[in-house]
Design a protein around this motif. Structure first.
Motif, PDB file in Angstrom:
ATOM      1  N   ASN A 119      23.873 100.519 128.901  1.00 60.75           N
ATOM      2  CA  ASN A 119      24.540 100.020 127.801  1.00 60.75           C
ATOM      3  C   ASN A 119      23.893 100.327 126.274  1.00 60.75           C
ATOM      4  O   ASN A 119      23.672  99.781 125.292  1.00 60.75           O
ATOM      5  CB  ASN A 119      24.743  98.612 127.731  1.00 60.75           C
ATOM      6  CG  ASN A 119      26.017  98.201 128.701  1.00 60.75           C
ATOM      7  OD1 ASN A 119      26.782  99.092 129.058  1.00 60.75           O
ATOM      8  ND2 ASN A 119      26.143  96.997 128.897  1.00 60.75           N
ATOM      9  N   VAL A 124      23.278 102.627 122.840  1.00 61.44           N
ATOM     10  CA  VAL A 124      24.564 103.274 121.747  1.00 61.44           C
ATOM     11  C   VAL A 124      24.401 104.583 121.665  1.00 61.44           C
ATOM     12  O   VAL A 124      23.163 105.067 121.325  1.00 61.44           O
ATOM     13  CB  VAL A 124      24.303 102.491 120.333  1.00 61.44           C
ATOM     14  CG1 VAL A 124      25.055 102.695 119.468  1.00 61.44           C
ATOM     15  CG2 VAL A 124      24.032 100.925 120.509  1.00 61.44           C
ATOM     16  N   PRO A 125      25.637 105.403 122.229  1.00 60.98           N
ATOM     17  CA  PRO A 125      25.644 106.656 122.283  1.00 60.98           C
ATOM     18  C   PRO A 125      25.157 107.536 121.082  1.00 60.98           C
ATOM     19  O   PRO A 125      24.936 108.695 120.911  1.00 60.98           O
ATOM     20  CB  PRO A 125      26.658 106.999 122.928  1.00 60.98           C
ATOM     21  CG  PRO A 125      27.786 105.826 122.731  1.00 60.98           C
ATOM     22  CD  PRO A 125      26.971 104.587 122.471  1.00 60.98           C
ATOM     23  N   SER A 126      25.695 106.840 119.865  1.00 62.64           N
ATOM     24  CA  SER A 126      25.463 107.414 118.543  1.00 62.64           C
ATOM     25  C   SER A 126      24.296 107.234 117.881  1.00 62.64           C
ATOM     26  O   SER A 126      24.071 107.605 116.855  1.00 62.64           O
ATOM     27  CB  SER A 126      26.555 107.049 117.536  1.00 62.64           C
ATOM     28  OG  SER A 126      26.781 105.562 117.613  1.00 62.64           O
ATOM     29  N   LEU A 127      23.283 106.580 118.595  1.00 61.88           N
ATOM     30  CA  LEU A 127      21.947 106.352 118.114  1.00 61.88           C
ATOM     31  C   LEU A 127      21.016 107.247 118.898  1.00 61.88           C
ATOM     32  O   LEU A 127      21.172 106.862 120.265  1.00 61.88           O
ATOM     33  CB  LEU A 127      21.787 104.842 117.911  1.00 61.88           C
ATOM     34  CG  LEU A 127      22.449 103.941 116.920  1.00 61.88           C
ATOM     35  CD1 LEU A 127      21.996 102.713 116.952  1.00 61.88           C
ATOM     36  CD2 LEU A 127      22.363 104.594 115.630  1.00 61.88           C
ATOM     37  N   LEU A 148      16.840  98.653 117.739  1.00 61.86           N
ATOM     38  CA  LEU A 148      18.117  98.316 117.160  1.00 61.86           C
ATOM     39  C   LEU A 148      17.981  96.557 117.382  1.00 61.86           C
ATOM     40  O   LEU A 148      18.519  95.992 116.390  1.00 61.86           O
ATOM     41  CB  LEU A 148      19.272  98.542 118.003  1.00 61.86           C
ATOM     42  CG  LEU A 148      20.810  98.020 117.794  1.00 61.86           C
ATOM     43  CD1 LEU A 148      20.999  98.481 116.270  1.00 61.86           C
ATOM     44  CD2 LEU A 148      21.671  98.700 118.677  1.00 61.86           C
ATOM     45  N   TYR A 205      19.463 111.850 122.049  1.00 67.17           N
ATOM     46  CA  TYR A 205      20.470 110.792 122.091  1.00 67.17           C
ATOM     47  C   TYR A 205      20.572 110.403 123.540  1.00 67.17           C
ATOM     48  O   TYR A 205      20.320 111.339 124.346  1.00 67.17           O
ATOM     49  CB  TYR A 205      21.635 111.294 121.610  1.00 67.17           C
ATOM     50  CG  TYR A 205      21.854 111.473 119.979  1.00 67.17           C
ATOM     51  CD1 TYR A 205      22.213 110.417 119.432  1.00 67.17           C
ATOM     52  CD2 TYR A 205      21.249 112.487 119.407  1.00 67.17           C
ATOM     53  CE1 TYR A 205      22.066 110.312 117.783  1.00 67.17           C
ATOM     54  CE2 TYR A 205      21.137 112.473 118.005  1.00 67.17           C
ATOM     55  CZ  TYR A 205      21.375 111.148 117.221  1.00 67.17           C
ATOM     56  OH  TYR A 205      21.516 111.322 115.669  1.00 67.17           O
ATOM     57  N   GLU A 236      23.078 110.692 125.780  1.00 65.39           N
ATOM     58  CA  GLU A 236      23.704 111.482 126.866  1.00 65.39           C
ATOM     59  C   GLU A 236      22.694 112.834 127.217  1.00 65.39           C
ATOM     60  O   GLU A 236      22.799 113.427 128.109  1.00 65.39           O
ATOM     61  CB  GLU A 236      24.933 112.169 126.037  1.00 65.39           C
ATOM     62  CG  GLU A 236      24.592 113.074 124.706  1.00 65.39           C
ATOM     63  CD  GLU A 236      25.510 113.247 123.998  1.00 65.39           C
ATOM     64  OE1 GLU A 236      26.930 112.588 124.046  1.00 65.39           O
ATOM     65  OE2 GLU A 236      25.616 114.303 123.352  1.00 65.39           O
TER      66      GLU A 236
END
Lengths: 803, 227
Positions: free
Chosen positions: B103, B105-108, B116, B145, B147
């Motif tokens: 879980n 955050v893919p954009s961070l 965070l 990132y 991914e």
């Protein structure tokens, strides 16, 4: 905490710039189209206000004659009795294109002009020096450029404060120019009056008070602006589908983020507020871009709208666009409100989102399935409401209510109808792959149905409005052939010249048909009455809609009148009814003729009868009947005669070409808005498919694993979108035809005063279907390409539960 | 009031907690009268078959879900009547979670993900975060990132994020469930060391006996009851 959470939320857009651009573009398009229409409407209304407030001084009560004109002596008597009045003489000068409104006022007592003098500096065109000269005519510079009055003009003073197509001068000058000495059209009752005056009704029983009537032009043009507003609203609604798609995509992709943030202690209400802040920010940025876009669209369309209003209503609208603060604020407000409306569902879903789990595509599809029934019931209710409104309300309101009910109702029923079709396909599927395709389409339907609804509305509007315009054009062409029956139309510069010309033409055996008319007060507006000379041209060619036997004979012997369709419909007068042309002039209606493009009510009597009842019937214009081959020679001969210098001539073909050009220009705006709406709908499909793409990999990966190649899957994806678009287009056809019928038979009658026959244009539908399919194919191409090129590892992640 | 009192050192107290799930017209008991304590700085492993109620209990302790009866206290705060804001505050300041599916955050990026939770709680200790990042072997990957990371790397980021806020109680739901054996052992060792170092208590749900044996205490859950 708020900053960190907002940063995490916004980071999504940073990583998905294309998605952000899509959202901003959708909202900017929606706001742009809406704002463009509002800017055009605002500009037109400002022009009407200028025309009525500055020149007509119609904000004051006026005294008008019940019939004819007011003699100058009556004005003098009333002034002597203490009444403070300002006289106005108004008439028209014929022009090559339309006519010029000539207004004579007492420059010093006129309420508006005395204010202009007080507020002007010495350099202003309205300085006291300029006004004290009674031999000057005030004109807008733009009017001056197009002036074709063939009389000796007095010195001209140019002023931007004078509306276009209006000339203003002292009343003594204007009565000379109009050759109406001692006549007054109306008297303005000044606001401040001495006490103890005798009532005007007693002093001048032949006059009647008329209250402020600035709304006259507005009322005439309201329907046109309502049409534009409806179009703007439709475009805005279609644009909101894009916003909905993009916002849903943004929320769908961040479901995990929301859960994570919630798990890390961000309260639900804060998360919702932050999302709303994010949307507000996006709305303001996109709304601002939309305003710029709207300004550009409005600036591009305004000249055509101006031509439309001039052609249909005789209303003058300046071709330039001004920025108005109200327009800016309402544009941003629409963007914000629209974003909130389009996001309500997504935000509500987040508010209700379980913290621990999220339903999958299939579960959401099942939930949506029950929603489909709810939407369909609402759709049926709207359609019933629209139909019922036709029975309850009258005219334009009923027409628009039926139109809105049918359009929205059908759109709301679309998902259920498509679902039934897809279920039927599933039941009849023979192969396993076929079964999967139908089932997958049905599962995909809830996600794409909003975009398909947008497509349905855009296609139906295109079919409806396209059919209306094409039917109108076809009717107009036929009508012009009948109505413009004279081969040549000539206008003399004065009556002496006109008499010489008629004599000269008669000697050459050319039939001369005088075009003479007069205007009389009629139900608070003016009725133009033409006096015609009996001629076979009228009997054979005049475009009659309803006519009694021997109608032309009765017109010719002075006992009957023909009226145009606008007059017939507005006053509900039909053959056999009596028409009071003035309080003392009653005639029986024997025929109704079509009069497309004319905003005003009109009647035709025989010329001697007109001359008996009306003064000031200029005899300057004529239609000439001669063999078409002789037209050019006749023009040359007239040009060579020294007595005929200054005569203007327009041949039939030229006039038809000009009229057709005006007609086509009239519908440029409609065509442009049509195309833009369709483009916006195509964009909505793209955003929906991109939204779905995010959720589709878990559906596609198992099929891929079972041996269907990525390329095949991509093709299937493309065909699926095409099939859904084609099904939607199929449903849009009857809806579009219904819309066309409503426009032609209900809305047009109310808006313009004429009813048109409906023609069908299957080739246009085919073209539209191809356009819809191309739009759907382009929209589906991006996700299909992504699918064809996707790495197997991405598909494998579905099985590894790493998504 | 339940017949139990918190000792000074008790961080988590669960007393007679029951939970049912309703669906398709029937109610299914997932947890039945579960009671257990966890002292500050200690660790407990909750094992059991699939469907035995392990994750449900963890979610209840994490204030992510609501129990039907009984009581749970964390650092003296009774969860029973807490509203969403208070539950959120508890998760923000007292409890941290590590999930099986990371879980992130893919954009961070990695650095932003790690900090965070600490930023949300307004408790950023940059020295601790830098040290944590280094200990987790993520310094070189800070700009990447999620991914772009392997499963093991992603889970190390998730652990870093959970510990960066210095929680009193770390809840971990099958943290190594998605990792291979070698990676799993490495990640567990690292997590236990860091938990110990931070002084947090650990409540861990796992299938693995090997993982469970590394913790101070092991509790087995069977059909919603502590065996």
């Amino acid at each position: 905490m708020k900053r960190a959470a907002l940063g995490a939320l916004l980071s999504h857009w940073w990583r998905h710039p294309l998605q952000l651009i899509t959202l901003l573009t959708g909202l900017a398009l929606a706001t742009g189209l809406w704002s463009a229409v509002q800017a055009i409407n605002g500009e037109a209304k400002a022009s009407y206000n200028l025309a009525t407030s500055e020149i007509g001084a119609r904000q004051n009560e006026t005294l008008v004659p019940k019939t004819g004109f007011i003699p100058l002596s009556r004005y003098v008597e009333l002034r002597r009795s203490g009444w403070r009045l300002s006289p106005v003489l108004e008439g028209r000068w014929p022009q090559n294109t339309g006519s010029l409104r000539l207004i004579g006022v007492d420059l010093l007592s006129h309420p508006t002009f005395s204010n202009m003098v007080e507020n002007s500096d010495s350099e202003s065109s309205f300085s006291l020096d300029a006004l004290s000269s009674q031999e000057q005519l005030f004109l807008n510079p733009k009017t001056l450029e197009q002036l074709t009055v063939h009389v000796d003009l007095p010195p001209i003073v140019q002023s931007d404060q004078i509306p276009i197509d209006v000339a203003l001068g002292d009343i003594s000058l204007v009565e000379r120019l109009l050759q109406r000495p001692g006549q007054i059209t109306r008297m303005i009752i000044l606001p401040e009056q001495p006490l103890g005056l005798h009532p005007l009704e007693d002093l001048a029983p032949e006059l009647q008070r008329q209250s402020y009537d600035a709304g006259q032009m507005s009322r005439l043009t309201d329907s046109f602006h309502l049409n534009l507003t409806a179009f703007g609203l439709l475009s805005f609604a279609v644009g909101l589908f894009i916003v909905h798609g993009s916002v849903s995509l943004g929320i769908e992709q961040r479901r995990g983020l929301f859960r994570t943030l919630r798990a890390m202690g961000v309260p639900l209400h804060l998360l919702t507020v932050l999302l709303l802040c994010e949307l507000l920010l996006i709305a303001i940025v996109a709304g601002s871009a939309g305003l710029v876009l709207g300004y550009l669209i409005a600036a591009a369309l305004l000249p055509d709208v101006s031509a439309t209003l001039s052609g249909l209503y005789g209303a003058t609208v300046e071709g330039s666009l001004n920025l108005r603060p109200g327009w800016l604020i309402s544009g941003i407000a629409m963007a914000v409100v629209g974003t909130l409306i389009a996001s309500t569902q997504a935000i509500t879903n987040i508010y209700k989102m379980p913290l621990l789990a999220t339903p999958g595509l299939q579960a959401r599809a099942q939930a949506a399935s029950s929603q489909q029934y709810g939407m369909a019931v609402l759709g049926l209710a709207l359609m019933a409401f629209g139909t019922a409104s036709m029975l309850v309300f009258d005219g334009l309101i009923a027409g628009f209510a039926l139109l809105a009910g049918m359009m929205l109702g059908t759109a709301l029923m679309l998902p259920l109808l498509l679902s039934w079709v897809l279920t039927l396909g599933l039941r009849n599927a023979r192969s396993a792959l076929g079964e999967w395709i139908w089932a997958d389409m049905r599962a995909q339907l809830p996600g794409i149905s909003l975009a398909l609804m947008a497509l349905l509305l855009a296609l139906a509007t295109n079919i409806g409005v396209g059919t209306m315009v094409s039917s109108f054009r076809l009717t107009f062409l036929g009508w012009m052939d009948q109505r413009l029956s004279a081969e040549l139309y000539v206008t003399a510069k004065d009556e002496d010249q006109a008499q010489k010309l008629v004599l000269w033409l008669t000697r050459r055996d050319i039939t001369v048909l005088p075009i003479r008319w007069s205007e009389v007060p009629f139900h608070g507006t003016k009725l133009r009455i033409y006096g015609v000379q009996d001629d076979p041209t009228y009997r054979e060619k005049w475009p009659m809609l309803q006519v009694q036997n021997g109608a032309w004979d009765r017109v010719s012997n002075g006992t009957a009148v023909m009226i145009n369709e606008q007059l017939a419909r507005r006053r509900n007068l039909w053959p056999g009814d009596d028409l009071n042309l003035t309080p003392s002039w009653k005639m029986t209606v024997v025929g109704v003729y079509s009069d497309y493009g004319n905003p005003h009510e009109q009647a035709i009597v025989t010329l001697p009868v007109l001359l008996r009842h009306a003064d000031n019937v200029p005899n300057l214009r004529f239609g000439l009947r001669l063999p078409p081959s002789g037209v050019q020679n006749l023009i040359k001969e007239i040009q060579q005669e020294s007595d005929f210098e200054g005569i203007t001539m327009v041949d039939q073909n030229d006039l038809k070409a000009r009229s057709l050009a005006v007609f086509d220009r009239t519908f440029v705006v409609t065509g442009a808005l049509n195309l833009l709406t369709l483009g916006v709908a195509g964009f909505a499909i793209l955003t929906s498919l991109l939204t779905l793409w995010n959720m589709r990999l878990p559906q596609l990966a198992p099929i891929w694993a079972l041996g269907i190649t990525r390329r095949q899957l991509a093709w299937l994806e493309l065909w699926r979108s095409l099939a859904l678009a084609a099904l939607t287009a199929l449903l849009a056809l009857p809806l579009g035809l219904l819309l066309a019928w409503l426009l032609l038979s209900v809305i047009n009658v109310e808006a313009f005063g004429w009813k048109l026959p409906m023609y069908i244009f299957p080739l246009d539908w085919l073209r539209l279907l191809v356009m819809a399919l191309v739009a759907a194919a382009i929209a589906a191409a991006i996700p299909a390409r992504k699918l064809a090129l996707i790495k197997p590892s991405e598909l494998l992640k579905v099985f590894a539960h790493e998504r | 009031m339940a017949d139990w009192e918190m000792t000074d050192n008790t961080l988590l107290q669960i007393r007679n907690v029951s939970k049912c799930y309703s669906g398709l017209g029937e109610s299914r008991a997932v947890l039945r009268d579960v009671s257990l304590d966890l002292q500050a700085g200690k660790s407990i492993a909750l094992t059991g078959e699939s469907g035995s109620g392990k994750s449900t209990l963890l979610h209840l302790v994490g204030a992510l879900d609501y129990y039907d009866s009984g009581e749970i206290k964390i650092a003296g705060t009774n969860l029973t009547n807490l509203n969403d804001s208070a539950r959120s505050e508890l998760r923000r300041n007292t409890v941290s979670l590590v999930f099986q599916q990371f879980n992130l955050v893919p954009s961070l990026n990695v650095a932003q993900n790690i900090s965070l939770h600490a930023r949300l709680a307004n408790r950023v200790d940059q020295t601790w975060i830098t040290s944590l990042t280094s200990r987790l072997g993520l310094t070189e990957l800070s700009d990447r990132y999620p991914e772009q990371l392997s499963g093991g790397q992603q889970q190390r980021v998730a652990i870093g994020r959970a510990l960066a806020v210095r929680p009193k109680l770390l809840l971990a739901d099958e943290p190594t469930g998605n990792l291979d054996e070698v990676t799993s052992t490495a990640v567990m060792d690292l997590m236990l060391n860091l938990v110990h170092e931070s002084g947090a208590a650990l409540f861990l749900v796992t299938h693995s006996v090997q993982v469970a044996n590394q913790l101070d205490r092991r509790v087995h859950l069977s059909a919603g009851k502590i065996a």
